[in-house]
Design a protein around this motif. Structure first.
Motif, PDB file in Angstrom:
ATOM      1  N   SER A 272       8.793   5.408   9.319  1.00  0.00           N
ATOM      2  CA  SER A 272       8.531   6.435   9.467  1.00  0.00           C
ATOM      3  C   SER A 272       8.679   8.307   8.750  1.00  0.00           C
ATOM      4  N   LEU A 273       9.978   7.177   7.606  1.00  0.00           N
ATOM      5  CA  LEU A 273      10.293   8.014   6.340  1.00  0.00           C
ATOM      6  C   LEU A 273       9.068   9.101   4.858  1.00  0.00           C
ATOM      7  N   LEU A 274       8.591   7.615   4.900  1.00  0.00           N
ATOM      8  CA  LEU A 274       8.060   8.216   4.173  1.00  0.00           C
ATOM      9  C   LEU A 274       6.800   9.027   3.612  1.00  0.00           C
ATOM     10  N   ASP A 275       5.650   9.715   4.655  1.00  0.00           N
ATOM     11  CA  ASP A 275       4.898  10.035   4.453  1.00  0.00           C
ATOM     12  C   ASP A 275       5.757  11.387   3.440  1.00  0.00           C
ATOM     13  N   THR A 276       6.447  12.124   3.304  1.00  0.00           N
ATOM     14  CA  THR A 276       6.716  13.568   2.980  1.00  0.00           C
ATOM     15  C   THR A 276       7.362  12.589   1.389  1.00  0.00           C
ATOM     16  N   CYS A 277       7.377  11.296   0.589  1.00  0.00           N
ATOM     17  CA  CYS A 277       7.989  11.239  -0.287  1.00  0.00           C
ATOM     18  C   CYS A 277       7.595  10.800  -1.901  1.00  0.00           C
ATOM     19  N   ASP A 278       7.766  11.216  -2.599  1.00  0.00           N
ATOM     20  CA  ASP A 278       6.809  10.323  -4.062  1.00  0.00           C
ATOM     21  C   ASP A 278       7.576   9.249  -4.504  1.00  0.00           C
ATOM     22  N   GLY A 279       8.726   8.475  -4.022  1.00  0.00           N
ATOM     23  CA  GLY A 279       8.507   8.071  -4.423  1.00  0.00           C
ATOM     24  C   GLY A 279       9.808   6.522  -3.597  1.00  0.00           C
ATOM     25  N   VAL A 280      10.091   4.958  -4.230  1.00  0.00           N
ATOM     26  CA  VAL A 280      10.495   4.555  -3.430  1.00  0.00           C
ATOM     27  C   VAL A 280      11.614   3.808  -4.398  1.00  0.00           C
ATOM     28  N   VAL A 281      13.406   3.473  -4.205  1.00  0.00           N
ATOM     29  CA  VAL A 281      14.438   3.065  -4.957  1.00  0.00           C
ATOM     30  C   VAL A 281      15.188   1.875  -4.506  1.00  0.00           C
ATOM     31  N   ALA A 282      14.671   0.847  -4.243  1.00  0.00           N
ATOM     32  CA  ALA A 282      14.679  -0.594  -3.692  1.00  0.00           C
ATOM     33  C   ALA A 282      15.167  -1.848  -4.187  1.00  0.00           C
ATOM     34  N   HIS A 283      15.190  -2.702  -3.817  1.00  0.00           N
ATOM     35  CA  HIS A 283      16.296  -4.310  -3.816  1.00  0.00           C
ATOM     36  C   HIS A 283      14.971  -5.128  -3.925  1.00  0.00           C
ATOM     37  N   GLY A 284      13.541  -4.650  -3.467  1.00  0.00           N
ATOM     38  CA  GLY A 284      12.881  -5.827  -3.620  1.00  0.00           C
ATOM     39  C   GLY A 284      12.204  -6.396  -2.289  1.00  0.00           C
ATOM     40  N   GLY A 285      12.286  -6.043  -0.986  1.00  0.00           N
ATOM     41  CA  GLY A 285      12.390  -6.874  -0.029  1.00  0.00           C
ATOM     42  C   GLY A 285      10.976  -6.836  -0.078  1.00  0.00           C
ATOM     43  N   ALA A 286       9.791  -7.173   0.785  1.00  0.00           N
ATOM     44  CA  ALA A 286       9.053  -7.671   0.523  1.00  0.00           C
ATOM     45  C   ALA A 286       8.105  -6.374   1.681  1.00  0.00           C
ATOM     46  N   GLY A 287       9.218  -5.950   3.243  1.00  0.00           N
ATOM     47  CA  GLY A 287       8.555  -4.921   4.185  1.00  0.00           C
ATOM     48  C   GLY A 287       8.721  -3.788   3.638  1.00  0.00           C
ATOM     49  N   THR A 288       9.762  -3.475   2.358  1.00  0.00           N
ATOM     50  CA  THR A 288       9.368  -2.098   2.175  1.00  0.00           C
ATOM     51  C   THR A 288       8.849  -2.121   1.249  1.00  0.00           C
ATOM     52  N   VAL A 289       8.731  -3.190  -0.177  1.00  0.00           N
ATOM     53  CA  VAL A 289       7.364  -2.747  -0.930  1.00  0.00           C
ATOM     54  C   VAL A 289       6.562  -2.020   0.133  1.00  0.00           C
ATOM     55  N   LEU A 290       5.799  -3.337   1.361  1.00  0.00           N
ATOM     56  CA  LEU A 290       4.454  -3.188   1.527  1.00  0.00           C
ATOM     57  C   LEU A 290       4.488  -1.739   1.893  1.00  0.00           C
ATOM     58  N   THR A 291       5.273  -1.566   3.063  1.00  0.00           N
ATOM     59  CA  THR A 291       5.477  -0.387   3.802  1.00  0.00           C
ATOM     60  C   THR A 291       5.115   1.052   2.768  1.00  0.00           C
ATOM     61  N   ALA A 292       6.096   0.775   1.617  1.00  0.00           N
ATOM     62  CA  ALA A 292       6.286   1.934   0.392  1.00  0.00           C
ATOM     63  C   ALA A 292       4.760   2.166  -0.291  1.00  0.00           C
ATOM     64  N   LEU A 293       3.767   0.671  -0.683  1.00  0.00           N
ATOM     65  CA  LEU A 293       2.543   0.872  -0.705  1.00  0.00           C
ATOM     66  C   LEU A 293       1.607   1.275  -0.026  1.00  0.00           C
ATOM     67  N   HIS A 294       1.580   1.135   1.830  1.00  0.00           N
ATOM     68  CA  HIS A 294       0.735   1.506   2.060  1.00  0.00           C
ATOM     69  C   HIS A 294       0.693   2.951   2.371  1.00  0.00           C
ATOM     70  N   HIS A 295       1.918   3.617   2.375  1.00  0.00           N
ATOM     71  CA  HIS A 295       2.034   4.956   1.816  1.00  0.00           C
ATOM     72  C   HIS A 295       1.681   5.418   0.018  1.00  0.00           C
ATOM     73  N   GLY A 296       1.155   4.181  -1.062  1.00  0.00           N
ATOM     74  CA  GLY A 296       0.792   4.927  -1.724  1.00  0.00           C
ATOM     75  C   GLY A 296       1.696   5.251  -2.987  1.00  0.00           C
ATOM     76  N   LEU A 297       3.082   4.747  -2.247  1.00  0.00           N
ATOM     77  CA  LEU A 297       4.269   5.610  -3.038  1.00  0.00           C
ATOM     78  C   LEU A 297       4.787   4.747  -4.924  1.00  0.00           C
ATOM     79  N   PRO A 298       5.303   4.689  -5.825  1.00  0.00           N
ATOM     80  CA  PRO A 298       5.017   4.097  -6.833  1.00  0.00           C
ATOM     81  C   PRO A 298       7.009   3.665  -6.053  1.00  0.00           C
ATOM     82  N   LEU A 299       7.003   2.496  -6.784  1.00  0.00           N
ATOM     83  CA  LEU A 299       8.589   1.730  -6.357  1.00  0.00           C
ATOM     84  C   LEU A 299       9.866   1.735  -7.907  1.00  0.00           C
ATOM     85  N   LEU A 300      10.649   1.813  -8.002  1.00  0.00           N
ATOM     86  CA  LEU A 300      11.795   1.402  -8.342  1.00  0.00           C
ATOM     87  C   LEU A 300      12.333  -0.179  -8.103  1.00  0.00           C
ATOM     88  N   LEU A 301      11.982  -1.279  -7.814  1.00  0.00           N
ATOM     89  CA  LEU A 301      12.632  -2.493  -7.632  1.00  0.00           C
ATOM     90  C   LEU A 301      14.419  -2.905  -8.648  1.00  0.00           C
TER      91      LEU A 301
END
Length: 384
Positions: A272-301
């Motif tokens: 619910s938070l990612l629609d207006t985000c430009d990227g995600v910085v995270a730990h590399g968990g599978a759910g976080t990764v797939l949720t970010a990619l579902h929104h088309g967001l690049p990641l720094l892990l």
């Protein structure tokens, strides 16, 4: 048809099964979700019928023992057999009760997340197919030579010559570009984000680039030192971007004094938070990764566990982000990598390609028929 879903007591593993379980219920099939006692209430919060099997295993202590004991710079290395031994401990805690439950419930198929190895054991005893449902990149493929031998003593207790830990069918919600070449064949299914039953939060449109920083649930449970979100947020603040820190209520006491202007969101589903985000910085968990990619967001892990390193490596390999070893995650390097994430169009383009791959995969409702077919039942129109 009756479907028995099972996972050991880790919420993110449960969440990966929720969309498919609900798709089966919506198609008129009977669903039961079985896990250890610690997960029973969370299954109920997902709106699914729960059954308690076996006893809880202190997974946090086991992970802490084989990861925290290593030097911090080595924490992203491979865990190998030690992780498999943890999965075996969960199987040993659950199998007897799961076999008894299956004899009573009489499922036509058992659906299990890939580390819930009691699932294929109970299915084999009951004589029904076992279906793996992945929650991220198929990292268990690298243990294919180890798992059958680990399960052999448990299988022998039930007069089985052996059990295939990879089941009769695999449902895979990851985009094809994240699938390891050595992974067993799989049936693709669209990823539907489910990050828990919290109240969704809609953020206003930002005036500057917005980064979501989240560190999952595991690392804070292992050690406050391993919960890197506060220091990552402090390191990124000089960039002048808007930072959204997505945390659980249990993590709030670990935040300390964050810089002014950081938006802290507590217990909100990540999707619910990612629609207006430009990227995600995270730990590399599978759910976080797939949720970010579902929104088309690049990641720094910045992974610290073997599975997180595996998921992060898949993202980096697809060009949709960057894996930064924890030993290199100094403030200056974090800022440099985040600027690259925001200014270089290639990671965003790759993330959007992965999003399109995910969107082209059939939704969970369209895969109910595959489960029905696996069980040897005739497929009804409502199953497609």
């Amino acid at each position: 048809m009756r479907l028995l879903f099972t996972t050991w007591a880790w919420p993110s593993h449960l969440y990966a099964l929720v969309a498919q379980a609900w798709a089966c219920r919506a198609a008129g099939h009977e669903v039961l979700v079985a896990s250890q006692p610690a997960l029973a209430a969370e299954i109920g919060r997902c709106g699914l019928p729960a059954a308690v099997t076996g006893h809880d295993v202190d997974a946090v202590a086991m992970v802490r023992r084989y990861v925290i004991g290593a030097p911090r710079a080595e924490a992203g290395g491979r865990g190998g057999p030690r992780a498999a031994e943890m999965f075996l401990a969960h199987a040993e805690s659950m199998t007897e009760a799961l076999v008894e439950l299956a004899a009573e419930f009489r499922p036509d198929v058992v659906v299990y997340e890939p580390t819930a190895l009691a699932g294929p054991l109970a299915a084999a005893v009951q004589g029904v197919p076992a279906v793996r449902h992945l929650y991220g990149t198929d990292l268990m493929a690298r243990a294919k030579q180890v798992l059958p031998g680990l399960l052999a003593p448990l299988a022998a207790r039930y007069g089985l010559d052996g059990v295939d830990p990879f089941g009769a069918l695999t449902l895979d919600p990851t985009p094809p570009s994240l699938r390891p070449p050595a992974a067993p064949p799989a049936v693709p299914v669209r990823y539907v984000p489910f990050n828990g039953g919290g109240r969704p939060v809609t953020l206003p449109e930002p005036g500057v680039p917005r980064l979501c920083v989240t560190w999952g649930h595991t690392m804070a449970k292992l050690s406050a030192e391993r919960f890197l979100l506060p220091e990552v947020v402090r390191a990124l603040h000089p960039l002048g971007v808007e930072l959204v820190a997505a945390v659980s209520a249990a993590q709030v006491p670990l935040l300390g004094q964050l810089p002014e202007g950081v938006r802290v969101v507590v217990d909100a589903p990540l999707h619910s938070l990612l629609d207006t985000c430009d990227g995600v910085v995270a730990h590399g968990g599978a759910g976080t990764v797939l949720t970010a990619l579902h929104h088309g967001l690049p990641l720094l892990l910045v992974p610290q566990l073997p599975d997180h390193a595996g998921h992060a490596g898949a993202v980096a390999g697809a060009g949709a982000g960057q894996l930064l070893p924890v030993a290199d995650a100094a403030p200056r390097r974090l800022r440099e990598e985040c600027l690259r994430l925001l200014e270089d169009g290639a990671p965003r383009a790759a993330a959007r390609r992965l999003r399109e791959e995910m969107r082209r995969q059939p939704p969970p409702a369209a895969r109910v028929g595959a489960l029905v077919s696996a069980a040897g039942r005739p497929v009804r129109p409502s199953d497609n």
